[in-house]
Every structure is written in structure tokens, then in C-alpha cells.
Write a protein that holds these residues in place. Structure first.
Motif, PDB file in Angstrom:
ATOM      1  N   ARG A 194       0.833  -1.206   0.000  1.00 31.29           N
ATOM      2  CA  ARG A 194       0.000   0.000   0.000  1.00 31.29           C
ATOM      3  C   ARG A 194       0.865   1.252   0.000  1.00 31.29           C
ATOM      4  NH1 ARG A 194      -1.773   3.868   3.048  1.00 31.29           N
ATOM      5  NH2 ARG A 194      -0.567   3.135   4.852  1.00 31.29           N
ATOM      6  N   LYS A 195       1.917   1.263   0.818  1.00 32.82           N
ATOM      7  CA  LYS A 195       2.801   2.431   0.889  1.00 32.82           C
ATOM      8  C   LYS A 195       3.577   2.613  -0.412  1.00 32.82           C
ATOM      9  CE  LYS A 195       3.432   2.474   5.907  1.00 32.82           C
ATOM     10  NZ  LYS A 195       4.393   2.330   7.034  1.00 32.82           N
ATOM     11  N   ALA A 196       3.997   1.474  -0.997  1.00 32.58           N
ATOM     12  CA  ALA A 196       4.721   1.562  -2.267  1.00 32.58           C
ATOM     13  C   ALA A 196       3.827   2.123  -3.364  1.00 32.58           C
ATOM     14  CB  ALA A 196       5.247   0.182  -2.662  1.00 32.58           C
ATOM     15  N   GLU A 197       2.572   1.665  -3.392  1.00 33.55           N
ATOM     16  CA  GLU A 197       1.632   2.172  -4.394  1.00 33.55           C
ATOM     17  C   GLU A 197       1.349   3.656  -4.157  1.00 33.55           C
ATOM     18  OE1 GLU A 197      -1.631  -0.426  -3.847  1.00 33.55           O
ATOM     19  OE2 GLU A 197      -0.701  -2.125  -4.906  1.00 33.55           O
ATOM     20  N   GLN A 198       1.271   4.045  -2.877  1.00 30.84           N
ATOM     21  CA  GLN A 198       1.020   5.451  -2.564  1.00 30.84           C
ATOM     22  C   GLN A 198       2.193   6.324  -3.000  1.00 30.84           C
ATOM     23  OE1 GLN A 198       0.418   6.216   1.603  1.00 30.84           O
ATOM     24  NE2 GLN A 198      -0.374   8.274   1.255  1.00 30.84           N
ATOM     25  N   ARG A 199       3.423   5.857  -2.748  1.00 32.95           N
ATOM     26  CA  ARG A 199       4.601   6.616  -3.169  1.00 32.95           C
ATOM     27  C   ARG A 199       4.668   6.732  -4.700  1.00 32.95           C
ATOM     28  NH1 ARG A 199       7.100   3.718   1.112  1.00 32.95           N
ATOM     29  NH2 ARG A 199       7.881   2.156  -0.376  1.00 32.95           N
ATOM     30  N   ALA A 200       4.320   5.620  -5.368  1.00 32.25           N
ATOM     31  CA  ALA A 200       4.335   5.642  -6.828  1.00 32.25           C
ATOM     32  C   ALA A 200       3.311   6.633  -7.368  1.00 32.25           C
ATOM     33  CB  ALA A 200       4.055   4.242  -7.370  1.00 32.25           C
ATOM     34  N   ALA A 201       2.140   6.692  -6.746  1.00 28.50           N
ATOM     35  CA  ALA A 201       1.104   7.630  -7.184  1.00 28.50           C
ATOM     36  C   ALA A 201       1.543   9.066  -6.949  1.00 28.50           C
ATOM     37  CB  ALA A 201      -0.194   7.336  -6.444  1.00 28.50           C
ATOM     38  N   GLU A 202       2.192   9.337  -5.809  1.00 29.62           N
ATOM     39  CA  GLU A 202       2.666  10.688  -5.510  1.00 29.62           C
ATOM     40  C   GLU A 202       3.743  11.113  -6.503  1.00 29.62           C
ATOM     41  OE1 GLU A 202       3.945  10.353  -1.506  1.00 29.62           O
ATOM     42  OE2 GLU A 202       1.919  10.496  -0.655  1.00 29.62           O
ATOM     43  N   LEU A 203       4.647  10.174  -6.847  1.00 32.74           N
ATOM     44  CA  LEU A 203       5.699  10.495  -7.803  1.00 32.74           C
ATOM     45  C   LEU A 203       5.108  10.783  -9.186  1.00 32.74           C
ATOM     46  CD1 LEU A 203       8.668  10.724  -8.600  1.00 32.74           C
ATOM     47  CD2 LEU A 203       8.708   8.232  -8.907  1.00 32.74           C
ATOM     48  N   ALA A 204       4.117   9.986  -9.566  1.00 35.78           N
ATOM     49  CA  ALA A 204       3.482  10.198 -10.863  1.00 35.78           C
ATOM     50  C   ALA A 204       2.814  11.574 -10.914  1.00 35.78           C
ATOM     51  CB  ALA A 204       2.462   9.089 -11.137  1.00 35.78           C
ATOM     52  N   ARG A 206       3.715  14.254  -9.256  1.00 32.63           N
ATOM     53  CA  ARG A 206       4.746  15.287  -9.354  1.00 32.63           C
ATOM     54  C   ARG A 206       5.265  15.392 -10.786  1.00 32.63           C
ATOM     55  NH1 ARG A 206       8.330  13.779  -3.980  1.00 32.63           N
ATOM     56  NH2 ARG A 206       6.742  14.353  -2.422  1.00 32.63           N
ATOM     57  N   LEU A 207       5.440  14.248 -11.440  1.00 32.87           N
ATOM     58  CA  LEU A 207       5.917  14.256 -12.817  1.00 32.87           C
ATOM     59  C   LEU A 207       4.916  14.961 -13.730  1.00 32.87           C
ATOM     60  CD1 LEU A 207       7.405  10.631 -13.078  1.00 32.87           C
ATOM     61  CD2 LEU A 207       8.682  12.800 -13.067  1.00 32.87           C
ATOM     62  N   ARG A 208       3.656  14.726 -13.510  1.00 35.06           N
ATOM     63  CA  ARG A 208       2.632  15.381 -14.328  1.00 35.06           C
ATOM     64  C   ARG A 208       2.659  16.893 -14.119  1.00 35.06           C
ATOM     65  NH1 ARG A 208      -0.419  10.833 -12.438  1.00 35.06           N
ATOM     66  NH2 ARG A 208      -0.717   9.285 -14.134  1.00 35.06           N
ATOM     67  N   PRO A 214       4.123  10.230 -16.871  1.00 33.19           N
ATOM     68  CA  PRO A 214       4.788   9.069 -16.283  1.00 33.19           C
ATOM     69  C   PRO A 214       4.454   7.764 -17.010  1.00 33.19           C
ATOM     70  CG  PRO A 214       2.942   9.745 -14.933  1.00 33.19           C
ATOM     71  CD  PRO A 214       3.095  10.786 -15.996  1.00 33.19           C
ATOM     72  N   ASP A 215       3.414   7.770 -17.837  1.00 32.70           N
ATOM     73  CA  ASP A 215       3.025   6.546 -18.535  1.00 32.70           C
ATOM     74  C   ASP A 215       3.783   6.364 -19.840  1.00 32.70           C
ATOM     75  OD1 ASP A 215       1.184   5.931 -16.545  1.00 32.70           O
ATOM     76  OD2 ASP A 215      -0.332   7.230 -17.474  1.00 32.70           O
TER      77      ASP A 215
END
Length: 216
Positions: A194-204, A206-208, A214-215
Motif C-alpha cells: 500500500r505504501k509503495a503504491e502510494q509513493r508511486a502515485a505521488e511520484l506520478a 509530481r511528474l505530471r 509518467p506513462d
């Protein structure tokens, strides 16, 4: 009935461990129930603390009649004490030997008369003056050939270990503890994902914000 709580606990854990071990096979494990061994003679009976019978339908019985089932117990355990010593190593030993019980184990959880607490006998053919007869001989290294298990004294209980892979057969308390540990590990893994998915979503996100897809 068992003399003390230690004796009762040893009976119940032995019953449950062996029942789970043999689950799915043509065998049954019974405890403190009458074994009738002579048709038409209701007094010809004995109540082993734990008995394992192979080649029969699994499941419990109200009692066990050997002539109806077509099998005698292959392995019997008696949880012994100073008060039952004479009977356990006398009449019962001779009876089980006569019936053809392949292995007979005596476990003394308090060490009242068996210093090592555990003693096993295996039926073997020996030569006597009148010819070959089956007699109980001491079991070496506490190995049960019939059960394919190694037996080991562990405090007030018998520990059972598979001969094929050395794995211990867990008693109910150990099974419950193992389940709790597994449940905690699964919960920790879910939380980490869950935390890894949350970090990935936050990074995505920021990239946007920087105009980066990010895709891509």
C-alpha cells in the motif's frame, strides 16, 4: 480418565497431532476409547490412551471392535505414571503383544518411573525353543517405523518429526502461533504494498505537474 492435567494434555496433543498427520489416509486415531478384541466377550476390552489403526475408514468411533473393522491397532501410546506402571508394562504389554500391535510406546510425562520419559517397543519375530514367536523388543533411537516419525521428548509432551524431511508436526498451540505469525507477515506485506503504491502515485503526480507523462 487421565490421572493429571499433564497426562490429559499429553493424550489430547498426541491424538490431534497424529490425526492431522494422517488426515486423508485410510487410518483413524482414537483416544481413551474401548478396544474390543474378542467377539461375544464384552469384558475382553481395553482402553488405550491413544491408538492408531491403518487400513480402516477415517473418523471417530464410539468404540472399536477389531473383528468388525478387520484390523488391530498398529501403534498404541500409553501415557503412564507410577500408579499405572505395573499394568502398562505388564498386562497391557503382553496383551498388545498377543494382539499383534506393531509398536507400543510408553510416555511418562512426569518421569516418575521412566527416567528418559519415553520408551518404545516394536514387535519382532524371535526364535524360541518352541519355534519363532513375535515378541516386543526395545526401539532404538525412538524411531517409529510404522508412523515414519521420530519421537522426541519435549518437556511434558512428545515431539513428532517426519523421517522424510525432518519437519516437526506442530501441536495445536504451535499451529495457532504459526498462524498468528503468518497473519502478521501478510498484514505487513499488504501495508508495504500500500505504501509503495502510494509513493508511486505521488511520484506520478509530481511528474505530471512538471509536464512529464509518467506513462510514456
Amino acid at each position: 480418565m487421565a490421572e493429571t492435567f499433564l497426562h490429559l494434555y499429553a493424550i489430547l496433543t498426541t491424538l490431534e497431532v497424529l490425526r492431522q498427520y494422517l488426515e486423508g489416509t485410510q487410518a483413524t486415531v482414537l483416544a481413551n476409547q474401548f478396544l474390543y478384541y474378542a467377539p461375544g466377550v464384552p469384558t475382553s476390552r481395553v482402553a488405550p490412551d491413544v491408538m492408531v489403526i491403518f487400513g480402516v475408514e477415517p473418523g471417530g468411533r464410539d468404540n472399536y471392535k477389531s473383528w468388525e473393522e478387520g484390523q488391530v491397532p498398529a501403534v498404541i501410546f500409553e501415557i503412564t505414571s507410577a500408579g499405572t506402571r505395573n499394568r502398562d508394562q505388564g498386562d497391557k504389554l503382553r496383551l498388545y503383544e498377543f494382539l499383534g500391535v506393531q509398536e507400543y510406546w510408553l510416555f511418562d510425562p512426569k518421569g516418575e518411573w521412566i527416567a528418559e520419559k519415553l520408551r518404545g517397543y516394536r514387535l519382532q519375530v524371535i526364535e524360541e525353543e518352541d519355534g519363532p514367536v513375535s515378541r516386543y523388543q526395545p526401539v532404538e533411537e525412538n524411531l517409529s517405523e510404522r508412523l515414519q516419525l521420530r519421537l522426541q521428548v519435549e518437556g511434558d509432551l512428545i515431539g513428532f518429526y517426519r523421517l522424510d524431511n525432518g519437519q516437526k508436526l506442530l501441536i495445536p498451540a504451535e499451529l495457532a502461533s504459526a498462524l498468528r505469525v503468518t497473519a502478521i507477515q501478510l498484514e505487513q506485506e499488504r501495508e508495504a504494498r500500500r505504501k509503495a503504491e502510494q509513493r508511486a502515485a505521488e511520484l506520478a503526480e509530481r511528474l505530471r505537474a512538471l509536464g512529464i507523462d509518467p506513462d510514456q
